[in-house]
Design a protein around this motif. Structure first.
Motif, PDB file in Angstrom:
ATOM      1  N   SER A  86      10.652 -12.131  -4.781  1.00 23.25           N
ATOM      2  CA  SER A  86      10.988 -11.608  -6.101  1.00 23.25           C
ATOM      3  C   SER A  86       9.700 -11.421  -6.891  1.00 23.25           C
ATOM      4  N   SER A 112      13.172  -7.148  -5.857  1.00 26.58           N
ATOM      5  CA  SER A 112      13.324  -8.328  -5.008  1.00 26.58           C
ATOM      6  C   SER A 112      13.869  -7.874  -3.663  1.00 26.58           C
ATOM      7  N   SER A 136      16.269 -11.020  -8.688  1.00 28.03           N
ATOM      8  CA  SER A 136      16.206 -11.891  -7.522  1.00 28.03           C
ATOM      9  C   SER A 136      17.502 -11.724  -6.739  1.00 28.03           C
TER      10      SER A 136
END
Length: 234
Positions: A86, A112, A136
């Protein structure tokens, strides 16, 4: 996530052409909840990419040689093991140059992802990445690294056997003189003979090919010839 690994193995066994393979990988990325995929095969002096990332980003990446500072690529080369990444969450551990890289990638929705690298022949590395526009990714469970490597290994073999037209390729060019001289050398001529055949001085051939060798960041003339042939430049 084990499901998409199983699906990747199925895709690697497809009998279709490269368009069928790329369409299947695009569909896989979408079904797995990612925005795009990237397959990279990195050999000394030569990188091939097949990806559905935005064309503008692919062009920037290779023209600016961002592979050299790409934290995902560098981590993949050293780890040879599946990992998530990320740009936002790892920011404080990155150099200013690496943060700049992720800032550029984020402009194209690459924030990410998950990357599976494997060691390939002759010191090369192949890797398959699923990228997300989220800050993420949250995996429900850990991915089996052996299963991940096995799936990407099968994809790498499939890609290697295809008459693949790469989405991007680096290096992508030789100037006309470099190509002409390397063509002669590739059929067994010496630099002196190539100079005679092209009607130029030996030093002209030598200096031109040295420029190409340094630009491709390789050390020997045989490697330069092999790279040019492999990349379809001569």
């Amino acid at each position: 996530m084990q499901h998409w690994l199983d699906k990747l193995i199925d895709i690697a066994a497809l009998r279709g052409d490269e368009n069928a393979l790329k369409d299947a990988l695009t569909h896989l990325a979408q079904r797995a909840g990612f925005s795009g995929y990237s397959y990279l095969h990195i050999r000394p002096g030569h990188t091939i990419a097949s990806s559905n990332y935005p064309p503008e980003w692919r062009s920037i990446y290779f023209k600016k040689k961002l592979e050299a500072i790409d934290p995902v690529v560098n981590r993949a080369k050293s780890m040879k093991r599946v990992f998530t990444w990320s740009g936002e969450h790892e920011r404080r551990h990155l150099s200013e140059e690496e943060r700049g890289f992720f800032d550029q990638a984020a402009d194209f929705g690459i924030r990410s992802g998950i990357t599976v690298p494997i060691r390939a022949a002759n010191g090369s590395t192949s890797m398959f990445t699923l990228a997300s526009n989220k800050s993420s990714i949250d995996l429900e469970r850990n991915i089996d690294p052996v299963a991940a490597a096995a799936a990407v290994g099968q994809l790498h073999t499939r890609m290697s056997l295809l008459p693949l037209t790469p989405t991007e390729q680096h290096p992508a060019w030789l100037d006309p003189k470099e190509a002409a001289y390397l063509n002669w050398i590739s059929v067994g001529k010496t630099m002196e003979e190539a100079a005679d055949l092209e009607g130029v001085k030996y030093n002209s051939v030598k200096s031109k090919l040295e420029e190409a060798r340094k630009r491709f960041q390789i050390h020997t003339m045989p490697h330069l010839v092999a790279l040019a042939i492999r990349a379809g430049l001569i």
